[in-house]
Design an enzyme around this catalytic site. Structure first.
Site, PDB file in Angstrom:
ATOM      1  N   GLU A 107       8.821 -25.518  20.122  1.00  0.00           N
ATOM      2  CA  GLU A 107       9.636 -24.333  19.818  1.00  0.00           C
ATOM      3  C   GLU A 107       9.997 -23.676  21.139  1.00  0.00           C
ATOM      4  O   GLU A 107       9.116 -23.500  21.991  1.00  0.00           O
ATOM      5  CB  GLU A 107       8.837 -23.360  18.945  1.00  0.00           C
ATOM      6  CG  GLU A 107       8.483 -23.942  17.581  1.00  0.00           C
ATOM      7  CD  GLU A 107       7.578 -23.026  16.753  1.00  0.00           C
ATOM      8  OE1 GLU A 107       6.813 -22.236  17.345  1.00  0.00           O
ATOM      9  OE2 GLU A 107       7.640 -23.104  15.522  1.00  0.00           O
ATOM     10  N   LYS A 163      -1.140 -21.117   3.952  1.00  0.00           N
ATOM     11  CA  LYS A 163      -1.998 -21.530   5.064  1.00  0.00           C
ATOM     12  C   LYS A 163      -2.048 -20.375   6.078  1.00  0.00           C
ATOM     13  O   LYS A 163      -1.111 -19.570   6.104  1.00  0.00           O
ATOM     14  CB  LYS A 163      -1.493 -22.827   5.699  1.00  0.00           C
ATOM     15  CG  LYS A 163      -0.134 -22.716   6.418  1.00  0.00           C
ATOM     16  CD  LYS A 163      -0.293 -22.520   7.877  1.00  0.00           C
ATOM     17  CE  LYS A 163       0.847 -21.852   8.527  1.00  0.00           C
ATOM     18  NZ  LYS A 163       0.701 -21.328   9.831  1.00  0.00           N
ATOM     19  N   HIS A 178       4.336 -24.984   4.169  1.00  0.00           N
ATOM     20  CA  HIS A 178       5.763 -25.124   3.877  1.00  0.00           C
ATOM     21  C   HIS A 178       6.369 -26.419   4.416  1.00  0.00           C
ATOM     22  O   HIS A 178       7.415 -26.847   3.959  1.00  0.00           O
ATOM     23  CB  HIS A 178       6.558 -23.881   4.316  1.00  0.00           C
ATOM     24  CG  HIS A 178       6.824 -23.806   5.788  1.00  0.00           C
ATOM     25  ND1 HIS A 178       5.917 -23.345   6.695  1.00  0.00           N
ATOM     26  CD2 HIS A 178       7.929 -24.122   6.515  1.00  0.00           C
ATOM     27  CE1 HIS A 178       6.439 -23.384   7.910  1.00  0.00           C
ATOM     28  NE2 HIS A 178       7.668 -23.842   7.833  1.00  0.00           N
ATOM     29  N   ARG A 194       0.814  -1.216   0.000  1.00  0.00           N
ATOM     30  CA  ARG A 194       0.000   0.000   0.000  1.00  0.00           C
ATOM     31  C   ARG A 194       0.856   1.279   0.000  1.00  0.00           C
ATOM     32  O   ARG A 194       0.552   2.236  -0.699  1.00  0.00           O
ATOM     33  CB  ARG A 194      -0.892  -0.033   1.246  1.00  0.00           C
ATOM     34  CG  ARG A 194      -1.805   1.140   1.393  1.00  0.00           C
ATOM     35  CD  ARG A 194      -2.664   0.951   2.626  1.00  0.00           C
ATOM     36  NE  ARG A 194      -3.891   0.246   2.316  1.00  0.00           N
ATOM     37  CZ  ARG A 194      -4.996   0.840   1.882  1.00  0.00           C
ATOM     38  NH1 ARG A 194      -5.029   2.145   1.712  1.00  0.00           N
ATOM     39  NH2 ARG A 194      -6.082   0.154   1.622  1.00  0.00           N
ATOM     40  N   LYS A 204       4.623 -23.300  21.796  1.00  0.00           N
ATOM     41  CA  LYS A 204       5.593 -22.200  21.823  1.00  0.00           C
ATOM     42  C   LYS A 204       6.203 -22.145  23.218  1.00  0.00           C
ATOM     43  O   LYS A 204       5.565 -22.556  24.195  1.00  0.00           O
ATOM     44  CB  LYS A 204       4.883 -20.866  21.565  1.00  0.00           C
ATOM     45  CG  LYS A 204       4.212 -20.761  20.193  1.00  0.00           C
ATOM     46  CD  LYS A 204       5.164 -20.246  19.140  1.00  0.00           C
ATOM     47  CE  LYS A 204       4.466 -20.006  17.808  1.00  0.00           C
ATOM     48  NZ  LYS A 204       5.396 -20.035  16.680  1.00  0.00           N
ATOM     49  N   HIS A 247       0.839 -28.293   9.610  1.00  0.00           N
ATOM     50  CA  HIS A 247       2.168 -28.927   9.652  1.00  0.00           C
ATOM     51  C   HIS A 247       2.158 -30.277  10.383  1.00  0.00           C
ATOM     52  O   HIS A 247       2.727 -31.256   9.906  1.00  0.00           O
ATOM     53  CB  HIS A 247       3.188 -28.023  10.362  1.00  0.00           C
ATOM     54  CG  HIS A 247       3.264 -26.622   9.826  1.00  0.00           C
ATOM     55  ND1 HIS A 247       2.939 -26.293   8.529  1.00  0.00           N
ATOM     56  CD2 HIS A 247       3.649 -25.462  10.410  1.00  0.00           C
ATOM     57  CE1 HIS A 247       3.123 -25.001   8.358  1.00  0.00           C
ATOM     58  NE2 HIS A 247       3.540 -24.471   9.477  1.00  0.00           N
ATOM     59  N   LYS A 307       9.648 -29.445   3.108  1.00  0.00           N
ATOM     60  CA  LYS A 307      10.852 -29.723   3.907  1.00  0.00           C
ATOM     61  C   LYS A 307      11.535 -30.988   3.394  1.00  0.00           C
ATOM     62  O   LYS A 307      10.908 -32.046   3.278  1.00  0.00           O
ATOM     63  CB  LYS A 307      10.490 -29.888   5.387  1.00  0.00           C
ATOM     64  CG  LYS A 307      10.149 -28.557   6.039  1.00  0.00           C
ATOM     65  CD  LYS A 307      10.409 -28.567   7.525  1.00  0.00           C
ATOM     66  CE  LYS A 307       9.950 -27.260   8.134  1.00  0.00           C
ATOM     67  NZ  LYS A 307      11.015 -26.373   8.523  1.00  0.00           N
ATOM     68  N   ASP A 336      -2.712 -22.702  13.983  1.00  0.00           N
ATOM     69  CA  ASP A 336      -1.520 -22.157  13.322  1.00  0.00           C
ATOM     70  C   ASP A 336      -0.642 -23.275  12.760  1.00  0.00           C
ATOM     71  O   ASP A 336      -0.187 -23.200  11.618  1.00  0.00           O
ATOM     72  CB  ASP A 336      -0.723 -21.316  14.331  1.00  0.00           C
ATOM     73  CG  ASP A 336       0.526 -20.693  13.724  1.00  0.00           C
ATOM     74  OD1 ASP A 336       0.466 -20.231  12.574  1.00  0.00           O
ATOM     75  OD2 ASP A 336       1.572 -20.654  14.413  1.00  0.00           O
TER      76      ASP A 336
HETATM   77  C1  BG6 Z   1       4.474 -21.289  10.698  1.00  0.00           C
HETATM   78  C2  BG6 Z   1       3.764 -20.848  11.941  1.00  0.00           C
HETATM   79  O1  BG6 Z   1       3.569 -21.745   9.740  1.00  0.00           O
HETATM   80  O2  BG6 Z   1       5.355 -22.354  11.032  1.00  0.00           O
HETATM   81  C3  BG6 Z   1       4.759 -20.436  13.022  1.00  0.00           C
HETATM   82  O3  BG6 Z   1       2.913 -19.752  11.625  1.00  0.00           O
HETATM   83  C4  BG6 Z   1       5.726 -21.571  13.281  1.00  0.00           C
HETATM   84  O4  BG6 Z   1       4.095 -20.083  14.218  1.00  0.00           O
HETATM   85  C5  BG6 Z   1       6.351 -22.019  11.975  1.00  0.00           C
HETATM   86  O5  BG6 Z   1       6.731 -21.105  14.161  1.00  0.00           O
HETATM   87  C6  BG6 Z   1       7.210 -23.257  12.163  1.00  0.00           C
HETATM   88  O6  BG6 Z   1       7.900 -23.510  10.957  1.00  0.00           O
HETATM   89  P1  BG6 Z   1       9.395 -24.015  10.990  1.00  0.00           P
HETATM   90  O7  BG6 Z   1       9.743 -24.222   9.561  1.00  0.00           O
HETATM   91  O8  BG6 Z   1      10.201 -22.951  11.648  1.00  0.00           O
HETATM   92  O9  BG6 Z   1       9.383 -25.254  11.796  1.00  0.00           O
END
Ligand code: BG6
Length: 481
Positions: free
Chosen positions: A221, A153, A183, A44, A330, A245, A187, A240
Site C-alpha cells: 500500500e 477480523k 473481507h 453511545r 504500508k 488477508h 473479493k 492487521d
Molecule cells: C484492512 C486493514 O483489513 O485491510 C487495513 O485493517 C488495510 O490496514 C486493508 O489497508 C486492505 O484492504 P483492501 O481491500 O483495501 O486491500
C-alpha cells in the site's frame, strides 16, 4: 433476500463509515435490499436525526478508495429513511430492552421479518456484555426466524485469545450463526482464483513442485495508517493483514481442488494449507516506515511493525520444498496486491542465450489494481532477427470496475442468504493464529524503511539468500479503466 433486521453496534465508527454504509448503499442501489428491511444503527452518543443524516451523508461522500462511483441522492435518501439511530450504553441491560421493544414494534406488522443480523463494528472488550445481554433479552434466539452474528477480523490477537473468543462466541451462538468476516474472502478477484484453477483444465496440472520454482504474495500500500493509529499501534501490520488477508491469498492460490462448491469442502481445503505451513521465525523480517512514530495516536517510542516479509513452505505432496515469500506493508512504493507463481526454467528451453532468454514464466493473480489473471511469457519481437520481449497473456475484466461488487456487499448478501463459504470458521482462524504465533516467536526488531520504498533492506536479503528477487508489480496489463 429474506426480509431481515440488521443491527449495527457502532454505526458512528470508522468501519461503518468506510465499509458498512457504502455497502448498504450499493445493496440499495442494486435493488438487493428487501422492502421490509429494518436497519438499526447504535452508538453511545445521543445525536439528532439531522446530525445522523449528516454523518450518513459524509460517509457516502468522503474519499474512499473502494467506493468511487457517484452517489444517487434518491437511493441515499431511501436508504437513510430505512435506518434508525439508537443511542445508548452497550453495557447497560436497559439498552437491550429498548432495542427489543423497537425491533418488536417494527416487526409486529411483518411476522416473516423476524430474522436478525447483529453486526459488531465495535470494540472487542464489549463483546461479552453484548452477547450476554442479547441472550438475556432473547434477541439471539431463533424461535421465529434466524439470528446471525457478523464479526470482523482480527478475531483475537494470538492463538490463545482467539480460542477464548471462539469459546465465548460458542456459549451464545452456534457455529452456523457466526459469520467471521475477512473481507478478502469476498473479493471478486480472489474468488475468481478458484474458478480459474478448478473450473478449467489447463493450468492446474502445472501448479506443483515439478513446475513451480517459487511463489510470491505481495500486498503493498502506498499510503500510511491515516487516523487509525490507536488500533494500528496495538496491532501491527503482521496481525492487521498478514494473519488474515495474506494467508487467505496464499490459501486460495495453493489449496487442493475442493471437488464440490460447498462451504465445508472449500473451507477444509483452505485449512489444510494453513495447517501445512512451515513457520520459521528466522525467516521473518519486520519493518517500520520512517515517520510512523509521529502519526496520530502512535507512541513516540513505538516498536510496531508497518511492514513484514517472511519465507514459508507448504509441507504437502504438491508443494514440498517450494519456497513461498510473503510481504505486506504500508507506505510502500506502489499499491498492488498480487500472487505470483514463478515457474522453473526447463533445461531445454530455446533462446536461453538471448537477452531475457532466462526470464521465468509467471502466472499472476492480480487482486488489485488492474484486476487480472495474466501469464508472463516471452514472445518474438517482430523483425528479421530473433529477439525476445516479455509479454502478458491477459484475462482482464471486461466489466466496469463499478460492476465488480465490493466484498462487503457480497458478504452481507451471503450472510443474509445463510452462505458461510466465504467466511472463516473457528478452526480456520485458529490455524491462522497458530502459524503467526509460531512465526513471530522470539524478538524481532522492526527495521526502519523509507516511505516510498519496498521496505527494509533486510527483506531483500531474505529472498536474495535463496538466489531470488522480489518481483516489482507491473502495471503493464489490463490498464483499461
Ligand atoms: C484492512 C486493514 O483489513 O485491510 C487495513 O485493517 C488495510 O490496514 C486493508 O489497508 C486492505 O484492504 P483492501 O481491500 O483495501 O486491500
Amino acid at each position: 433476500m429474506d426480509p431481515f433486521a440488521l443491527i449495527i453496534f457502532g454505526i458512528t465508527g470508522n468501519l461503518s463509515a468506510i465499509k458498512l454504509l457504502p455497502a448498504l448503499y450499493d445493496l440499495e442501489e442494486h435493488g438487493l435490499l428487501p422492502e421490509e428491511v429494518t436497519i438499526i444503527g447504535t452508538a453511545r452518543d445521543a445525536i439528532s436525526r439531522e446530525d445522523f443524516a449528516k454523518l450518513f451523508d459524509n460517509a457516502l461522500h468522503q474519499e474512499n478508495r473502494h467506493h468511487q462511483h457517484p452517489i444517487n441522492p434518491e437511493v441515499a435518501k431511501k436508504l437513510l429513511s430505512r435506518i434508525s439511530y439508537m443511542h445508548g450504553d452497550l453495557t447497560d441491560p436497559k439498552f437491550y430492552s429498548k432495542l427489543k421493544t423497537e425491533l418488536d414494534q417494527k416487526q409486529n406488522s411483518c411476522p416473516s421479518c423476524r430474522n436478525r443480523i447483529f453486526y459488531l463494528a465495535t470494540y472487542p472488550n464489549l463483546y461479552q456484555t453484548i452477547f450476554s445481554n442479547l441472550r438475556a433479552t432473547k434477541l439471539n434466539n431463533q424461535d421465529e426466524g434466524w439470528s446471525r452474528l457478523m464479526i470482523e477480523k482480527p478475531i483475537g490477537h494470538d492463538l490463545a485469545s482467539a480460542k477464548e473468543l471462539d469459546k465465548l462466541l460458542n456459549q451464545y451462538f452456534n457455529e452456523d450463526q457466526i459469520y467471521r468476516l475477512d473481507h478478502y474472502l469476498g473479493k471478486e478477484t480472489l474468488q475468481n482464483i478458484l474458478t480459474f484453477r478448478f473450473g478449467n483444465c489447463i493450468f492446474e496440472p502445472l501448479i506443483n513442485k515439478e513446475f513451480v520454482d517459487h511463489i510470491q504474495v505481495t500486498a503493498a500500500e502506498d499510503f500510511g495508517i491515516g487516523s487509525r493509529g490507536g488500533y494500528y499501534d496495538e496491532t501491527g501490520h503482521l496481525k492487521d493483514v498478514g494473519q488474515n488477508h495474506l494467508l487467505q491469498m496464499l490459501a486460495f492460490s495453493t489449496m487442493e481442488n475442493p471437488n464440490e462448491f460447498s462451504n465445508v469442502a472449500i473451507t477444509q481445503k483452505r485449512i489444510d494449507i494453513l495447517n501445512a505451513l512451515k513457520a520459521d521465525p528466522k525467516k521473518l523480517v519486520l519493518g517500520q516506515y520512517d515517520g510512523y512514530r509521529s502519526e496520530l495516536h502512535v507512541k513516540s517510542n513505538s516498536q510496531t511493525n508497518t511492514f513484514f516479509a517472511f519465507r514459508t513452505e507448504i509441507s504437502n505432496d504438491r508443494f514440498r520444498g517450494v519456497p513461498i515469500y510473503v510481504r505486506g506493508g504500508k507506505k510502500m512504493k506502489q499499491t498492488a496486491t498480487e500472487i505470483s507463481i514463478v515457474f522453473k526454467n526447463r533445461p531445454n528451453r530455446l533462446h536461453l542465450n538471448l537477452p531475457s532468454g532466462e526470464e521465468p514464466n509467471v502466472l499472476i493473480y492480480r487482486i488489485q489494481p488492474n484486476e487480472a489473471i495474466v501469464l508472463k511469457v516471452l514472445s518474438k519481437m517482430p523483425g528479421l532477427n530473433t529477439a525476445l520481449e516479455p509479454s502478458y497473456m491477459q484475462f482482464c475484466y471486461k466489466h466496469l470496475s463499478s460492476d465488480i461488487f465490493d466484498p462487503y456487499l457480497r458478504l452481507f448478501y451471503d450472510a443474509v442468504s445463510g452462505d458461510q463459504t466465504f467466511f472463516n470458521d473457528a478452526e480456520e482462524i485458529e490455524s491462522e493464529w497458530s502459524f503467526i504465533d509460531r512465526l513471530s516467536t522470539g524478538n524481532h526488531t522492526a527495521m526502519p524503511y523509507k516511505p516510498g520504498s519496498w521496505g527494509p533492506k533486510e527483506a531483500d536479503k531474505l529472498i536474495k539468500a535463496d538466489g531470488r528477487e522480489w518481483l516489482e508489480p507491473s502495471m503493464a496489463f489490463c490498464n483499461i479503466r
